[in-house]
Every structure is written in C-alpha cells, then in structure tokens.
Design a protein around this motif. Structure first.
Motif, PDB file in Angstrom:
ATOM      1  N   VAL A   1       1.198  -0.458  -0.150  1.00  0.00           N
ATOM      2  CA  VAL A   1       0.166   0.000  -0.131  1.00  0.00           C
ATOM      3  C   VAL A   1       0.970   1.148   0.143  1.00  0.00           C
ATOM      4  O   VAL A   1       0.447   1.875  -0.379  1.00  0.00           O
ATOM      5  CB  VAL A   1      -0.927  -0.262   1.258  1.00  0.00           C
ATOM      6  CG1 VAL A   1      -2.111  -0.866   1.234  1.00  0.00           C
ATOM      7  CG2 VAL A   1      -0.452  -0.067   2.403  1.00  0.00           C
ATOM      8  N   TYR A   2       1.965   0.627   0.292  1.00  0.00           N
ATOM      9  CA  TYR A   2       2.929   2.069   0.595  1.00  0.00           C
ATOM     10  C   TYR A   2       3.773   2.678  -0.629  1.00  0.00           C
ATOM     11  O   TYR A   2       3.561   3.493  -0.351  1.00  0.00           O
ATOM     12  CB  TYR A   2       4.139   1.498   1.646  1.00  0.00           C
ATOM     13  CG  TYR A   2       3.407   2.201   2.618  1.00  0.00           C
ATOM     14  CD1 TYR A   2       2.641   3.180   3.779  1.00  0.00           C
ATOM     15  CD2 TYR A   2       3.314   0.613   3.774  1.00  0.00           C
ATOM     16  CE1 TYR A   2       2.791   2.278   5.007  1.00  0.00           C
ATOM     17  CE2 TYR A   2       2.712   0.472   4.308  1.00  0.00           C
ATOM     18  CZ  TYR A   2       2.293   1.585   5.152  1.00  0.00           C
ATOM     19  OH  TYR A   2       2.025   1.506   6.820  1.00  0.00           O
ATOM     20  N   ILE A   3       3.696   0.838  -2.106  1.00  0.00           N
ATOM     21  CA  ILE A   3       3.837   1.863  -2.964  1.00  0.00           C
ATOM     22  C   ILE A   3       2.357   2.680  -4.071  1.00  0.00           C
ATOM     23  O   ILE A   3       2.661   3.501  -5.094  1.00  0.00           O
ATOM     24  CB  ILE A   3       3.873   0.972  -3.553  1.00  0.00           C
ATOM     25  CG1 ILE A   3       5.312   0.105  -3.293  1.00  0.00           C
ATOM     26  CG2 ILE A   3       4.198   0.759  -4.870  1.00  0.00           C
ATOM     27  CD1 ILE A   3       5.836  -1.690  -3.421  1.00  0.00           C
ATOM     28  N   ASP A   4       1.800   2.296  -3.104  1.00  0.00           N
ATOM     29  CA  ASP A   4       0.364   3.106  -3.828  1.00  0.00           C
ATOM     30  C   ASP A   4       0.509   4.455  -3.245  1.00  0.00           C
ATOM     31  O   ASP A   4       0.381   5.360  -4.711  1.00  0.00           O
ATOM     32  CB  ASP A   4      -0.393   2.019  -3.545  1.00  0.00           C
ATOM     33  CG  ASP A   4      -0.637   0.713  -3.902  1.00  0.00           C
ATOM     34  OD1 ASP A   4      -0.105   0.768  -4.963  1.00  0.00           O
ATOM     35  OD2 ASP A   4      -1.739   0.072  -3.607  1.00  0.00           O
ATOM     36  N   LYS A   5       0.781   4.381  -2.225  1.00  0.00           N
ATOM     37  CA  LYS A   5       0.052   5.956  -2.050  1.00  0.00           C
ATOM     38  C   LYS A   5       1.544   6.832  -2.720  1.00  0.00           C
ATOM     39  O   LYS A   5       1.837   7.610  -3.430  1.00  0.00           O
ATOM     40  CB  LYS A   5       0.881   6.019  -0.036  1.00  0.00           C
ATOM     41  CG  LYS A   5      -0.431   5.887   0.161  1.00  0.00           C
ATOM     42  CD  LYS A   5      -0.215   6.138   1.486  1.00  0.00           C
ATOM     43  CE  LYS A   5       0.443   5.334   2.494  1.00  0.00           C
ATOM     44  NZ  LYS A   5       1.378   5.778   3.991  1.00  0.00           N
ATOM     45  N   ALA A   6       2.521   6.147  -3.144  1.00  0.00           N
ATOM     46  CA  ALA A   6       4.226   6.455  -3.526  1.00  0.00           C
ATOM     47  C   ALA A   6       3.366   6.510  -5.040  1.00  0.00           C
ATOM     48  O   ALA A   6       4.250   8.062  -5.652  1.00  0.00           O
ATOM     49  CB  ALA A   6       5.190   6.022  -3.471  1.00  0.00           C
ATOM     50  N   PHE A   7       2.829   6.414  -5.792  1.00  0.00           N
ATOM     51  CA  PHE A   7       2.637   6.340  -6.986  1.00  0.00           C
ATOM     52  C   PHE A   7       1.864   7.424  -7.493  1.00  0.00           C
ATOM     53  O   PHE A   7       1.936   8.225  -8.035  1.00  0.00           O
ATOM     54  CB  PHE A   7       2.317   4.745  -7.578  1.00  0.00           C
ATOM     55  CG  PHE A   7       1.233   5.003  -8.826  1.00  0.00           C
ATOM     56  CD1 PHE A   7       2.268   5.533  -9.803  1.00  0.00           C
ATOM     57  CD2 PHE A   7       0.127   5.093  -9.009  1.00  0.00           C
ATOM     58  CE1 PHE A   7       1.704   5.310 -11.313  1.00  0.00           C
ATOM     59  CE2 PHE A   7      -0.561   5.589 -10.073  1.00  0.00           C
ATOM     60  CZ  PHE A   7       0.469   5.630 -11.591  1.00  0.00           C
ATOM     61  N   GLU A   8       1.126   7.090  -6.173  1.00  0.00           N
ATOM     62  CA  GLU A   8      -0.783   8.305  -6.536  1.00  0.00           C
ATOM     63  C   GLU A   8       0.379  10.415  -6.053  1.00  0.00           C
ATOM     64  O   GLU A   8      -0.555  10.470  -7.026  1.00  0.00           O
ATOM     65  CB  GLU A   8      -1.513   7.831  -5.531  1.00  0.00           C
ATOM     66  CG  GLU A   8      -2.927   8.945  -5.456  1.00  0.00           C
ATOM     67  CD  GLU A   8      -3.947   9.206  -4.969  1.00  0.00           C
ATOM     68  OE1 GLU A   8      -5.193   9.679  -5.047  1.00  0.00           O
ATOM     69  OE2 GLU A   8      -3.277   8.069  -4.299  1.00  0.00           O
ATOM     70  N   ARG A   9       1.052  10.137  -5.141  1.00  0.00           N
ATOM     71  CA  ARG A   9       2.188  11.145  -4.882  1.00  0.00           C
ATOM     72  C   ARG A   9       2.780  11.547  -6.227  1.00  0.00           C
ATOM     73  O   ARG A   9       2.212  13.010  -6.659  1.00  0.00           O
ATOM     74  CB  ARG A   9       2.738  11.184  -3.574  1.00  0.00           C
ATOM     75  CG  ARG A   9       1.960  11.447  -2.434  1.00  0.00           C
ATOM     76  CD  ARG A   9       3.600  11.426  -1.394  1.00  0.00           C
ATOM     77  NE  ARG A   9       4.176  10.839  -1.234  1.00  0.00           N
ATOM     78  CZ  ARG A   9       4.162   9.761  -0.793  1.00  0.00           C
ATOM     79  NH1 ARG A   9       3.029   9.586   0.500  1.00  0.00           N
ATOM     80  NH2 ARG A   9       5.516   8.019  -0.942  1.00  0.00           N
ATOM     81  N   TYR A  10       3.234  10.849  -6.666  1.00  0.00           N
ATOM     82  CA  TYR A  10       4.070  11.123  -8.980  1.00  0.00           C
ATOM     83  C   TYR A  10       3.000  11.169  -9.390  1.00  0.00           C
ATOM     84  O   TYR A  10       3.118  12.074  -9.477  1.00  0.00           O
ATOM     85  CB  TYR A  10       4.661   9.834  -8.205  1.00  0.00           C
ATOM     86  CG  TYR A  10       5.412  10.031 -10.369  1.00  0.00           C
ATOM     87  CD1 TYR A  10       6.484  10.670 -10.706  1.00  0.00           C
ATOM     88  CD2 TYR A  10       4.820   9.324 -11.362  1.00  0.00           C
ATOM     89  CE1 TYR A  10       7.284  10.834 -11.688  1.00  0.00           C
ATOM     90  CE2 TYR A  10       5.230   9.418 -12.142  1.00  0.00           C
ATOM     91  CZ  TYR A  10       6.346  10.365 -12.724  1.00  0.00           C
ATOM     92  OH  TYR A  10       7.287  10.344 -13.661  1.00  0.00           O
ATOM     93  N   ILE A  11       1.800  10.766  -9.816  1.00  0.00           N
ATOM     94  CA  ILE A  11       0.859  11.027 -10.728  1.00  0.00           C
ATOM     95  C   ILE A  11       0.607  13.224 -10.408  1.00  0.00           C
ATOM     96  O   ILE A  11      -0.012  13.547 -10.778  1.00  0.00           O
ATOM     97  CB  ILE A  11      -0.544  10.636 -10.649  1.00  0.00           C
ATOM     98  CG1 ILE A  11       0.469   8.989 -11.271  1.00  0.00           C
ATOM     99  CG2 ILE A  11      -0.941  10.684 -11.671  1.00  0.00           C
ATOM    100  CD1 ILE A  11       0.841   9.301 -12.626  1.00  0.00           C
ATOM    101  N   LYS A  12       0.092  12.549  -8.976  1.00  0.00           N
ATOM    102  CA  LYS A  12      -0.549  14.341  -8.097  1.00  0.00           C
ATOM    103  C   LYS A  12       0.401  15.320  -8.708  1.00  0.00           C
ATOM    104  O   LYS A  12       0.528  16.560  -9.227  1.00  0.00           O
ATOM    105  CB  LYS A  12      -1.144  14.353  -6.679  1.00  0.00           C
ATOM    106  CG  LYS A  12      -1.475  15.718  -6.520  1.00  0.00           C
ATOM    107  CD  LYS A  12      -2.022  15.041  -4.894  1.00  0.00           C
ATOM    108  CE  LYS A  12      -2.924  16.252  -4.731  1.00  0.00           C
ATOM    109  NZ  LYS A  12      -3.372  16.429  -3.100  1.00  0.00           N
TER     110      LYS A  12
END
Length: 690
Positions: A332-343
């Motif tokens: 889930v921490y990879i998911d959070k990092a990915f969404e921060r990158y897209i944002k």
C-alpha cells in the motif's frame, strides 16, 4: 455389578411413541454393536439428529453416571463423532480471503472465489477488497462492502459514502504506523471517520460481519442449511506478527462482536503462510534435516518474516530458530508513492479537480496491471501506459490523449523505498542464524508476487550462493489456505508441522494489593507503583510450544481473623516488554506496558487451616486484635498458544483463577493503569516522657 436395561418406559421421540425395548432393538439392528450397562437407570433421554449425507436420521441416546437427581447421560458415537469443519479467514489491509475444509480422509482445502461483484470483472477471485460504504444520512447503516464498495457508480443519489479502506492499519497503536494524514488513503479514511463518527474498530466489526455472513451463506449452499449443527466448527483468524499484545486483545474482541465464534483462534500471518508452502518448498529446494528456511510474508500493509529449522522430514516438522521480525512496509505504501507522483506530475490543482471515479480507475489499473509485473533494471526498455480520464495533454511529461506514459526510471524510484525496507528486514533475519546459513527465502503474500521485489532480493543475495530466493505458487492466497491447514493439524488425527516458536516479547507479573479491579465499589484507578518487583514468566526469544505450561511459585502474606469467613481476593498484574534485557523493577519507562490482570480468590478457611502463623513483617506494625499474619504459597501457570495464552493461579492443587491473555484492553473496562510513585510511610509521633 451392572445390569442390562430392563425398564419399559415410553418416550415421545420425533412425534412417535417408542419404547426403550424397541429403541434397543432398532439401535442393535443398525450394526453399531453398542451394549449398555447401567447401575441405576431411571430414565433415558433421546433425540434425533439429521445425517449430513441426506435425510436419514440416527438416534442419539443420553445416559450418564448417577447424579443426585437420578438422571444419567451417555452420548453415542453419532453425536460424539461429528465431522470437523475448519474455516480460515485472512483479514488483510487491502484484500481478505476465506478458505475451508472438512477433516476427512482427503482434507481438501477450498477457497471461496465467487465474491459479489456488480461489474463482474472478476467472476472468480481468491480475495475480496477490504472496503465498506455507509449511508450518509444514517451512518449506522452499511450500504455495501467488497467489490460493490470500491466499484460504486459515483455519488448517485447522494446517500452512499465514499469507500472506507485501509482501516486495518489504524487498529495498531498510532505511534507504530508510518505515515501521516497527508497520505491519500489514510487521509481520506480519517476524514471519512470524522464525518460519519466511525472508528477503525467499528468499521472492522461491520466488515468482518459481512465476510462471516457471506461465508455462512456459501457453506449452507455447498454443505447443507444446518451445517453449524451438523459439523463441529473451528475458525482461525490471521493477524500480523508485528501487532502488539494489546492490539491482539482488541482483535479477538472485535471478531466476537462481528459474530465469529468465541472459540476463534488467532494465528500470526507468517506462520499460516509457512504451513501452506513449507511442504512444497522442501521438495523444490531439496532441503534436508537441519536446513534453515525463511518465509517472507509481504502483504498489503505489513511484511512479516519467520525463520524455521527443519527437524524432521518424514513427517515434516520444523521449529522457529530466530525471533520473528516485521514492519509496516507493505504494497500500500507503493500505491501511496505512485499517487503522490501522479499528483505532482499533473499538478495538485488539476488532480483534485478530476472525478473520484477516474482517479480510482487509474489506481486500480496500477495495482492490478503495472505493480505486480514491473521490473527494473531488466525491464528498463519496457513502456508502461496508464489511463487517467480528464487530464489535459502535456507532451513533455508524457501525457497525451488522457494517457500517461510512465518512465521505468521514475517507477523504480517509487518502488525502491518499500523494497529496500523489505530487503533490510530479510538481511536482519538472516544475520540471526550465523551458525546455520539460511538455504532459502520464500516469498508469499500479495506483494510477494511482485517481479521487481523478487529481482531486487535475488540481486542482493546473488553473492551468497547458499541462499535461494523462491516465489511461491498462489502466493496471494497462501495465508488464507495456511490458516485452514493449521486448523486441520489441530483436529483429530492431525500432525502439526510447526513444533515450536519464539516469543517476541517479555511477559511478567507484579503482585498488587489484595483487591479485585472489577469491583465497582473501589474508588480511584487501579494503579501500579513504581519500584515493584517484576517476575518474568516468559522472556523474549524463549521457545514456545503449543499447550506447554510455564509455572512460577509466588508468596502472599495476609492478616486473617479467627472468626473471619468468606474469600480473600487478590490480583496479579500482567505486563509485557519488548527490550532484549527486561528491567527487574517497574520504572517510568514507557516500554513496560500493562496487558491485563488475573483476579483470583482463596477461601479464608483453607488459609487458616493449612498455613502456619508467622511474625508480623517489620513494615506491618502490630496486628489487629484477633488477627494473625499467615504466609502462603501459590503457583502462577502460563499456558502458551500461537497468539493467545492463558494465565491461571493455583493454590494447593485447586485453580483459584484463570483468564485468557491478552485479556482485556484498559480502554474497554473501568481499569486505568497509571504509573505512580509510592508514598513514603508516615513518621511515627514520639511522645516525650513527662
């Protein structure tokens, strides 16, 4: 001397009037070969039981040893030999799964796959999303769960809330969880909890109730409607190994509130995964007796590691040889990092203006498509494209026609922090076995299927040719299947694979004042004084075997009157500590935490009869008129299990008290554990001679 039944007393059974003689004749014709011998039989109780193999009914008779009322009971083979039904539940951060099996000759494990899905993307799935939604106008009403919750079609009529996800992470103490409310999913969850007046415990109860009710519906359709009466059920619920004892306490209470049986067993997730895959691994890796294997359960929220030494091949038996480790470094921490990158890539303002449905579709595309298959540096030439509807074109940043082209180098930066944490956990675990090097590291769990994580660990341990990195088949459902396998091992004629485990904490007791903390008339909080001596029953790293007992003798000094009757109440406080060298006395150190208490009582007459009088202790002063000091010995017994343990008190061969530990959380009772410094004794006033 025993007599054969000769009473001829009519009984009303299943709307038919039958006699004992006819019952005996009917029962003998069934070929059971049971002969009844009774001394003083006054009546017989019988009832009909439905057969699990159809509409045939068999009789179960009640006879037993004589009682003061003259009633006697005996249970026939029909009722005593109910088949055992084992149900394993893997409650995960992002997804959950259920498996079941009947303890017969085949012991075949089945996984529930037909979870309700309105869009039917996954007609069959080993797991279901850990998500729920509530009615906005009435938050006490649950609207949907699982796939229906995460695939809701927008706000609709405005009555359904956003999905509550990742709530399992908030069951642990807040200081133990990395991340802040600025993180997307956790931030959304905390905001929704405030808006709807929900806690992580409330959401967990509702979700587990949905899982349990659906499981019972499926078993009713597969077995029969009254399978709960036909089979003897054993339920196993898995928990992260990194959870503290207080969180384990709370999880057991939440499971019971959700409708699960009170006898539900709690099992650490890495141990469940190990049971599911060890047999296959030993054959694949050509392991032998004395070899060491590490199981890395990389899941959605946590990563738990456990290391076993093989002590027998036929049958396969292992024991934990290094204290397990774990951390909050799930996928889930990879998911959070990915969404921060897209944002950051599209801009915060534009990203927040996009429809929630489109953002969630993008995250689902990443979780199911890119995340498990991404690899680097071997896949540096591969292109990864993800759709994000509503985003404006930005050719220099790879955004064109509502699609984003992701650079492998940037994706590697997203994966690296979490994969590095997992790698460090594996390194620390392997360093704990210097004498016998680990022959294999087995990856299980949803994150364990990641190609990138597998290649990173392979590259790290390529120099050590003795250690192999292996991926497990059906790694996503390993914990779910392993829980059922573990339950089958504890059934009749079962053989347990795991013989022993290591304690992750120090557990001890301190003697407190002779009161019962549950007494409502007691004023003030139940306190633990600084400086009290701690007797450690179990230390970190000690070997734990299921059913084994740890005993320690303790002493009490009481003042009892000659005409005093009734019971004298006592209480022992149970503590736990995570340090390698636990302190011998209670201090203000926050690392020593109260876990529960053991209330027990002893009949005053027994103490007065068995124990000798002693001289008053120096600090006690002169005894009251008609009272004498007596010192007695009692034994504290700690019975060990995989996640729970029982603490009992025994005085002269009789149990004086027994509780299941972890017992109760202080937040749910009237007990408040407060560290206080003892007051110095008052000085005696001296009266001068006149």
């Amino acid at each position: 001397m025993s007599y054969f039944i000769y009473w001829y007393q009519p009984l009303l059974l299943d709307s038919r009037m039958l006699s004992i003689g006819s019952l005996v004749q009917q029962f003998s014709c069934m070929g059971h070969g049971i002969y009844w011998s009774i001394r003083h039989c006054t009546y017989i109780n019988a009832k009909a039981i439905r057969s699990p193999y159809g509409g045939v009914r068999t009789w179960s008779f009640g006879l037993a040893s004589p009682s003061p009322s003259g009633h006697m009971w005996f249970y026939s083979d029909t009722e005593m030999q109910k088949q055992e039904l084992v149900i394993g539940i893997d409650f995960g951060t992002t997804h959950s799964g259920v498996s079941w099996a009947i303890n017969d000759r085949r012991k075949e494990v089945h996984i529930i796959e037909n979870w309700p899905d309105p869009q039917a993307r996954n007609r069959t799935s080993h797991k279901v999303p850990s998500a729920v939604t509530y009615n906005i106008q009435d938050p006490s009403k649950l609207v949907s769960w699982g796939f229906s919750a995460i695939r809701r079609q927008g706000p609709g009529d405005g009555k359904e809330s956003e999905p509550f996800t990742w709530f399992k992470l908030l069951l642990q103490e807040p200081e133990s969880i990395p991340g802040t409310e600025s993180d997307s999913e956790l931030g959304t969850l905390t905001r929704l909890m405030r808006q709807h007046g929900k806690t992580a415990q409330d959401i967990t109860i509702d979700y587990l109730r949905c899982i349990w009710n659906y499981t019972k519906e499926q078993l009713s359709a597969i077995l029969n409607e009254d399978f709960q009466e036909t089979y003897q059920m054993r339920v196993i619920l898995t928990i992260p190994a990194v959870w503290t004892p207080n969180t384990i306490i709370m999880m057991k209470e939440l499971a019971v509130k959700a409708g699960l049986p009170t006898s539900t067993d709690l099992l650490p997730e890495p141990e469940a995964a190990a049971v599911a895959v060890l047999k296959v691994t030993t054959e694949r890796a050509e392991l032998q007796k004395g070899d060491v294997v590490t199981v890395c359960d990389a899941g959605g929220g946590t990563c738990d590691l456990i290391t076993y030494e093989i002590i027998s091949m036929q049958p396969l038996k292992v024991k934990e040889c290094v204290t397990g480790a774990g951390g909050f470094c799930g996928s889930v921490y990879i998911d959070k990092a990915f969404e921060r990158y897209i944002k950051t890539l599209v801009g915060p303002t534009q990203y927040n203006q996009l429809r929630e449905r489109d953002r969630k579709y993008m995250m689902s595309d990443f979780e199911l498509g890119i995340k498990p298959l991404f690899r680097y540096p071997s896949g540096r030439s591969e292109k990864h494209v993800i759709d994000l509807r509503g985003v404006r074109d930005d050719i220099p940043n790879g955004i064109h026609d509502e699609s984003i082209t992701l650079k492998p180098k940037e994706l590697n930066k997203i994966f690296s922090p979490t994969c590095l944490e997992v790698q460090q956990l594996v390194e620390r675990q392997l360093r704990g076995t210097p004498e016998k090097k680990t022959k294999a590291v087995l990856l299980v769990g949803g994150f364990g299927e990641s190609v990138h994580l597998f290649e990173q660990l392979q590259a790290k341990f390529a120099k050590t040719k003795t250690t192999k990195i292996l991926k497990s088949e059906r790694a996503w459902s390993a914990v779910c299947r392993g829980a059922t396998h573990w339950g089958l091992e504890r059934c009749k004629n079962g053989i347990a694979i795991i013989e022993s485990r290591k304690s992750r904490y120090n557990y001890g007791i301190i003697r407190s004042a002779p009161v019962d903390p549950r007494d409502a008339s007691r004023e003030g909080p139940f306190t633990v004084e600084t400086g009290c001596q701690i007797d450690w029953l179990l230390k970190k790293g000690d070997e734990i075997m299921d059913g084994n007992k740890v005993e320690i003798d303790e002493h009490r000094t009481v003042q009892i009157g000659l005409l005093e009757f009734g019971s004298r109440r006592f209480c022992d406080v149970f503590l736990y500590n995570s340090s390698d060298e636990p302190p011998q006395q209670c201090t203000d150190n926050e690392d020593i935490k109260p876990l529960g208490y053991l209330p027990w009582e002893v009949d005053v007459k027994r103490i007065r009869w068995h124990e000798k009088r002693i001289e008053p202790p120096p600090s006690a002063g002169r005894p009251a008129v008609g009272k004498r000091f007596r010192k007695f010995k009692y034994t504290l017994v700690l019975k060990l299990g995989p996640a729970m343990m029982e603490l009992g008190s025994i005085y002269r061969g009789k149990t004086a008290g027994m509780v299941e530990m972890p017992y109760e959380n202080g937040e749910n009772t009237n007990i408040q554990f407060k560290w206080v410094h003892p007051k110095p004794p008052p000085r005696r006033k001296t009266i001068p001679w006149t």
